[in-house]
Design a protein around this motif. Structure first.
Motif, PDB file in Angstrom:
ATOM      1  N   MET A  39      25.598  87.191 100.532  1.00 26.32           N
ATOM      2  CA  MET A  39      27.044  87.315 100.512  1.00 26.32           C
ATOM      3  C   MET A  39      27.663  85.951 100.274  1.00 26.32           C
ATOM      4  SD  MET A  39      29.564  89.113 103.292  1.00 26.32           S
ATOM      5  CE  MET A  39      29.338  87.901 104.583  1.00 26.32           C
ATOM      6  N   GLY A  40      28.622  85.908  99.367  1.00 30.92           N
ATOM      7  CA  GLY A  40      29.315  84.666  99.056  1.00 30.92           C
ATOM      8  C   GLY A  40      30.735  84.698  99.590  1.00 30.92           C
ATOM      9  N   ARG A  41      31.623  84.284  98.756  1.00 34.95           N
ATOM     10  CA  ARG A  41      33.030  84.174  99.132  1.00 34.95           C
ATOM     11  C   ARG A  41      33.628  85.538  99.470  1.00 34.95           C
ATOM     12  NH1 ARG A  41      37.573  81.927  95.086  1.00 34.95           N
ATOM     13  NH2 ARG A  41      36.954  83.827  94.053  1.00 34.95           N
ATOM     14  N   VAL A  42      34.434  85.579 100.513  1.00 36.90           N
ATOM     15  CA  VAL A  42      35.137  86.788 100.922  1.00 36.90           C
ATOM     16  C   VAL A  42      36.625  86.546 100.711  1.00 36.90           C
ATOM     17  CG1 VAL A  42      35.654  88.343 102.834  1.00 36.90           C
ATOM     18  CG2 VAL A  42      33.366  87.341 102.640  1.00 36.90           C
ATOM     19  N   THR A  43      37.260  87.449  99.972  1.00 34.15           N
ATOM     20  CA  THR A  43      38.689  87.342  99.721  1.00 34.15           C
ATOM     21  C   THR A  43      39.327  88.708  99.961  1.00 34.15           C
ATOM     22  OG1 THR A  43      38.377  87.823  97.366  1.00 34.15           O
ATOM     23  CG2 THR A  43      38.418  85.498  98.016  1.00 34.15           C
ATOM     24  N   PHE A  44      40.611  88.755  99.851  1.00 28.25           N
ATOM     25  CA  PHE A  44      41.311  90.035  99.933  1.00 28.25           C
ATOM     26  C   PHE A  44      42.539  89.971  99.045  1.00 28.25           C
ATOM     27  CE2 PHE A  44      43.261  87.396 103.141  1.00 28.25           C
ATOM     28  CZ  PHE A  44      44.611  87.673 103.004  1.00 28.25           C
ATOM     29  N   ARG A  45      43.052  91.133  98.745  1.00 26.07           N
ATOM     30  CA  ARG A  45      44.315  91.195  98.021  1.00 26.07           C
ATOM     31  C   ARG A  45      45.181  92.251  98.684  1.00 26.07           C
ATOM     32  NH1 ARG A  45      45.855  95.009  94.425  1.00 26.07           N
ATOM     33  NH2 ARG A  45      44.401  96.715  94.135  1.00 26.07           N
ATOM     34  N   LEU A  46      46.465  92.122  98.525  1.00 23.20           N
ATOM     35  CA  LEU A  46      47.410  93.085  99.064  1.00 23.20           C
ATOM     36  C   LEU A  46      48.004  93.882  97.914  1.00 23.20           C
ATOM     37  CD1 LEU A  46      49.262  90.792 101.619  1.00 23.20           C
ATOM     38  CD2 LEU A  46      47.532  92.512 102.113  1.00 23.20           C
ATOM     39  N   ASN A  49      51.955  98.170  98.655  1.00 21.37           N
ATOM     40  CA  ASN A  49      52.301  98.688  99.989  1.00 21.37           C
ATOM     41  C   ASN A  49      51.793  97.789 101.109  1.00 21.37           C
ATOM     42  OD1 ASN A  49      53.522 101.027  98.892  1.00 21.37           O
ATOM     43  ND2 ASN A  49      51.508 101.932  98.621  1.00 21.37           N
ATOM     44  N   GLN A  50      51.354  96.583 100.762  1.00 20.01           N
ATOM     45  CA  GLN A  50      50.814  95.611 101.715  1.00 20.01           C
ATOM     46  C   GLN A  50      49.532  96.102 102.386  1.00 20.01           C
ATOM     47  OE1 GLN A  50      52.294  92.319 102.150  1.00 20.01           O
ATOM     48  NE2 GLN A  50      52.993  93.163 100.215  1.00 20.01           N
ATOM     49  N   GLN A  51      48.784  96.969 101.695  1.00 17.71           N
ATOM     50  CA  GLN A  51      47.480  97.415 102.169  1.00 17.71           C
ATOM     51  C   GLN A  51      46.424  96.424 101.686  1.00 17.71           C
ATOM     52  OE1 GLN A  51      46.956 100.189 104.214  1.00 17.71           O
ATOM     53  NE2 GLN A  51      49.182 100.063 104.307  1.00 17.71           N
ATOM     54  N   VAL A  52      45.489  96.097 102.556  1.00 18.88           N
ATOM     55  CA  VAL A  52      44.460  95.114 102.235  1.00 18.88           C
ATOM     56  C   VAL A  52      43.304  95.765 101.480  1.00 18.88           C
ATOM     57  CG1 VAL A  52      42.744  93.541 103.220  1.00 18.88           C
ATOM     58  CG2 VAL A  52      45.024  93.681 104.227  1.00 18.88           C
ATOM     59  N   GLU A  53      42.830  95.087 100.431  1.00 23.35           N
ATOM     60  CA  GLU A  53      41.579  95.436  99.773  1.00 23.35           C
ATOM     61  C   GLU A  53      40.661  94.231  99.946  1.00 23.35           C
ATOM     62  OE1 GLU A  53      40.411  97.169  95.584  1.00 23.35           O
ATOM     63  OE2 GLU A  53      40.830  95.016  95.472  1.00 23.35           O
ATOM     64  N   TYR A  54      39.525  94.432 100.607  1.00 21.31           N
ATOM     65  CA  TYR A  54      38.560  93.359 100.821  1.00 21.31           C
ATOM     66  C   TYR A  54      37.701  93.197  99.573  1.00 21.31           C
ATOM     67  CZ  TYR A  54      39.946  93.995 105.635  1.00 21.31           C
ATOM     68  OH  TYR A  54      40.687  94.099 106.791  1.00 21.31           O
ATOM     69  N   GLN A  55      37.412  91.943  99.233  1.00 21.26           N
ATOM     70  CA  GLN A  55      36.603  91.630  98.059  1.00 21.26           C
ATOM     71  C   GLN A  55      35.516  90.645  98.482  1.00 21.26           C
ATOM     72  OE1 GLN A  55      39.776  89.989  95.711  1.00 21.26           O
ATOM     73  NE2 GLN A  55      40.302  91.969  94.842  1.00 21.26           N
ATOM     74  N   VAL A  56      34.264  90.996  98.188  1.00 26.08           N
ATOM     75  CA  VAL A  56      33.134  90.162  98.592  1.00 26.08           C
ATOM     76  C   VAL A  56      32.269  89.860  97.372  1.00 26.08           C
ATOM     77  CG1 VAL A  56      31.109  89.983 100.080  1.00 26.08           C
ATOM     78  CG2 VAL A  56      33.118  91.232 100.878  1.00 26.08           C
ATOM     79  N   GLU A  57      32.053  88.574  97.112  1.00 22.21           N
ATOM     80  CA  GLU A  57      31.116  88.183  96.070  1.00 22.21           C
ATOM     81  C   GLU A  57      29.699  88.371  96.611  1.00 22.21           C
ATOM     82  OE1 GLU A  57      31.942  84.173  94.934  1.00 22.21           O
ATOM     83  OE2 GLU A  57      33.838  84.712  93.988  1.00 22.21           O
ATOM     84  N   VAL A  58      28.877  89.062  95.844  1.00 20.34           N
ATOM     85  CA  VAL A  58      27.514  89.366  96.273  1.00 20.34           C
ATOM     86  C   VAL A  58      26.554  88.918  95.184  1.00 20.34           C
ATOM     87  CG1 VAL A  58      25.928  91.200  96.978  1.00 20.34           C
ATOM     88  CG2 VAL A  58      28.348  91.360  97.579  1.00 20.34           C
ATOM     89  N   ARG A  59      25.552  88.170  95.580  1.00 19.47           N
ATOM     90  CA  ARG A  59      24.487  87.742  94.669  1.00 19.47           C
ATOM     91  C   ARG A  59      23.309  88.667  94.939  1.00 19.47           C
ATOM     92  NH1 ARG A  59      22.122  81.642  94.615  1.00 19.47           N
ATOM     93  NH2 ARG A  59      22.610  81.419  92.424  1.00 19.47           N
TER      94      ARG A  59
END
Length: 68
Positions: A39-46, A49-59
């Motif tokens: 697992m690499g960098r973990v980010t999120f976007r809104l 509707n201000q709902q979170v979507e988690y984003q994970v870089e995976v090698r």
């Protein structure tokens, strides 16, 4: 043996673990012989509707097989 890795981004509206699992599920549809992951960098976007979507870089690492 020879190994190769790819880097992809898994996403989920519910959490980091599901984002990682989604990345492996999708990769396993087209990549054979998956051996490991990192697992690499973990980010999120809104969204709007201000709902979170988690984003994970995976090698993802896998063993190369020769077609004889």
């Amino acid at each position: 043996m020879v190994y190769k890795y790819i880097e992809i981004v898994g996403t989920s509206p519910t959490g980091i673990n599901e984002a990682v699992n989604n990345a492996f599920k999708e990769a396993s549809k087209t990549v054979k012989n998956i051996q490991w992951g990192e697992m690499g960098r973990v980010t999120f976007r809104l969204d709007e509707n201000q709902q979170v979507e988690y984003q994970v870089e995976v090698r993802i690492g896998f063993k190369i097989e020769r077609a004889d």
